[in-house]
Design a protein around this motif. Structure first.
Motif, short mmCIF file in Angstrom:
data_model
loop_
_atom_site.label_atom_id
_atom_site.label_comp_id
_atom_site.label_asym_id
_atom_site.label_seq_id
_atom_site.Cartn_x
_atom_site.Cartn_y
_atom_site.Cartn_z
N ALA A 1 0.84 -1.19 0.00
CA ALA A 1 0.00 0.00 0.00
C ALA A 1 0.88 1.25 0.00
N ARG A 2 0.31 2.32 -0.51
CA ARG A 2 1.05 3.58 -0.49
C ARG A 2 1.23 4.01 0.96
N GLU A 3 2.42 4.47 1.31
CA GLU A 3 2.71 4.82 2.70
C GLU A 3 3.39 6.18 2.80
N MET A 4 3.15 6.83 3.93
CA MET A 4 3.82 8.09 4.21
C MET A 4 5.27 7.80 4.53
N VAL A 5 6.17 8.55 3.96
CA VAL A 5 7.60 8.42 4.23
C VAL A 5 8.08 9.54 5.13
N ALA A 6 7.72 10.76 4.76
CA ALA A 6 8.15 11.93 5.53
C ALA A 6 7.12 13.03 5.33
N SER B 1 5.30 22.60 11.56
CA SER B 1 6.62 22.36 10.98
C SER B 1 7.36 21.21 11.65
N HIS B 2 6.63 20.38 12.38
CA HIS B 2 7.24 19.17 12.93
C HIS B 2 7.38 18.16 11.81
N ARG B 3 8.49 17.47 11.80
CA ARG B 3 8.74 16.48 10.77
C ARG B 3 8.42 15.09 11.29
N GLN B 4 7.59 14.40 10.55
CA GLN B 4 7.24 13.03 10.89
C GLN B 4 7.88 12.10 9.88
N TYR B 5 8.34 10.95 10.35
CA TYR B 5 8.97 9.97 9.47
C TYR B 5 8.41 8.58 9.73
N ALA B 6 8.35 7.79 8.68
CA ALA B 6 8.04 6.38 8.86
C ALA B 6 9.16 5.74 9.67
N ASP B 7 8.81 4.78 10.50
CA ASP B 7 9.82 4.13 11.33
C ASP B 7 10.95 3.55 10.49
N SER B 8 10.60 3.06 9.32
CA SER B 8 11.58 2.38 8.47
C SER B 8 12.63 3.32 7.89
N ARG C 1 13.37 6.58 9.50
CA ARG C 1 13.84 7.55 10.48
C ARG C 1 15.34 7.38 10.71
N GLY C 2 16.04 8.51 10.70
CA GLY C 2 17.49 8.48 10.87
C GLY C 2 18.26 8.37 9.56
N ARG C 3 17.55 8.02 8.49
CA ARG C 3 18.20 7.89 7.18
C ARG C 3 17.69 8.94 6.18
N PHE C 4 16.43 9.33 6.32
CA PHE C 4 15.82 10.29 5.40
C PHE C 4 15.60 11.61 6.13
N THR C 5 15.71 12.71 5.36
CA THR C 5 15.45 14.04 5.91
C THR C 5 14.61 14.83 4.93
N VAL C 6 13.50 15.39 5.41
CA VAL C 6 12.65 16.22 4.56
C VAL C 6 12.88 17.68 4.91
N SER C 7 12.93 18.52 3.89
CA SER C 7 13.08 19.95 4.11
C SER C 7 12.30 20.69 3.04
N HIS C 8 11.93 21.92 3.37
CA HIS C 8 11.13 22.72 2.45
C HIS C 8 11.66 24.14 2.49
N THR C 9 12.26 24.56 1.40
CA THR C 9 12.78 25.92 1.31
C THR C 9 12.11 26.62 0.15
N LYS C 10 11.48 27.72 0.43
CA LYS C 10 10.80 28.53 -0.57
C LYS C 10 9.90 27.68 -1.48
N GLU C 11 10.36 27.31 -2.64
CA GLU C 11 9.50 26.62 -3.59
C GLU C 11 9.96 25.20 -3.89
N THR C 12 10.78 24.63 -3.04
CA THR C 12 11.28 23.28 -3.28
C THR C 12 11.18 22.42 -2.03
N LEU C 13 10.51 21.29 -2.18
CA LEU C 13 10.46 20.28 -1.12
C LEU C 13 11.50 19.22 -1.47
N THR C 14 12.33 18.88 -0.51
CA THR C 14 13.44 17.97 -0.76
C THR C 14 13.37 16.77 0.18
N LEU C 15 13.74 15.63 -0.33
CA LEU C 15 13.88 14.43 0.49
C LEU C 15 15.29 13.89 0.28
N GLN C 16 16.12 14.04 1.29
CA GLN C 16 17.47 13.49 1.24
C GLN C 16 17.42 12.08 1.79
#
Length: 116
Positions: free
Chosen positions: A44-49, A55-62, A64-79
């Motif tokens: 099933a489709r799942e939330m990742v970040a 502005s609290h960041r939520q992460y899937a347990d799988s 967390r600690g490896r992915f980082t979400v950020s949003h600057t001006k007009e770009t949402l990024t997932l590292q």
């Protein structure tokens, strides 16, 4: 409303990194909550970040600690670091007006493939 447009997907070996971007022009951060979902084959489709209304960041347990979400001006990024084969799938950018999932916009998705 401007479409959400993802980029940055691709193929990488396990342990590698990828950076996904989503153009969020027209989705003001004070009006929209934004984040990333993914869909893997047979799952099933799942939330990742997700960045919520405070502005609290939520992460899937799988991820967390490896992915980082950020949003600057007009770009949402997932590292995404230390990628695993189970991270493979199609990643979608989302924007929720007034942080309501009933008012969710989806990007077209970008493919991520992690090989062993």
């Amino acid at each position: 409303q401007e479409p959400l447009v993802e980029s940055g997907g691709g193929s990488v070996q396990a342990g590698g990194s990828l950076r996904l971007s989503c153009m969020t022009s027209g989705y003001a951060s004070n009006k929209y909550c934004t984040g990333w979902f993914r869909q893997s084959p047979g799952k099933a489709r799942e939330m990742v970040a997700y960045k919520d209304s405070r502005s609290h960041r939520q992460y899937a347990d799988s991820v967390r600690g490896r992915f980082t979400v950020s949003h600057t001006k007009e770009t949402l990024t997932l590292q995404m670091n230390n990628l695993k084969p189970e991270d493979s799938g199609t990643y979608f950018c989302v924007a929720d007006e007034y942080c309501s999932d009933q008012r969710r916009s989806w990007g077209q998705g970008t493919q991520v493939t992690v090989s062993t």
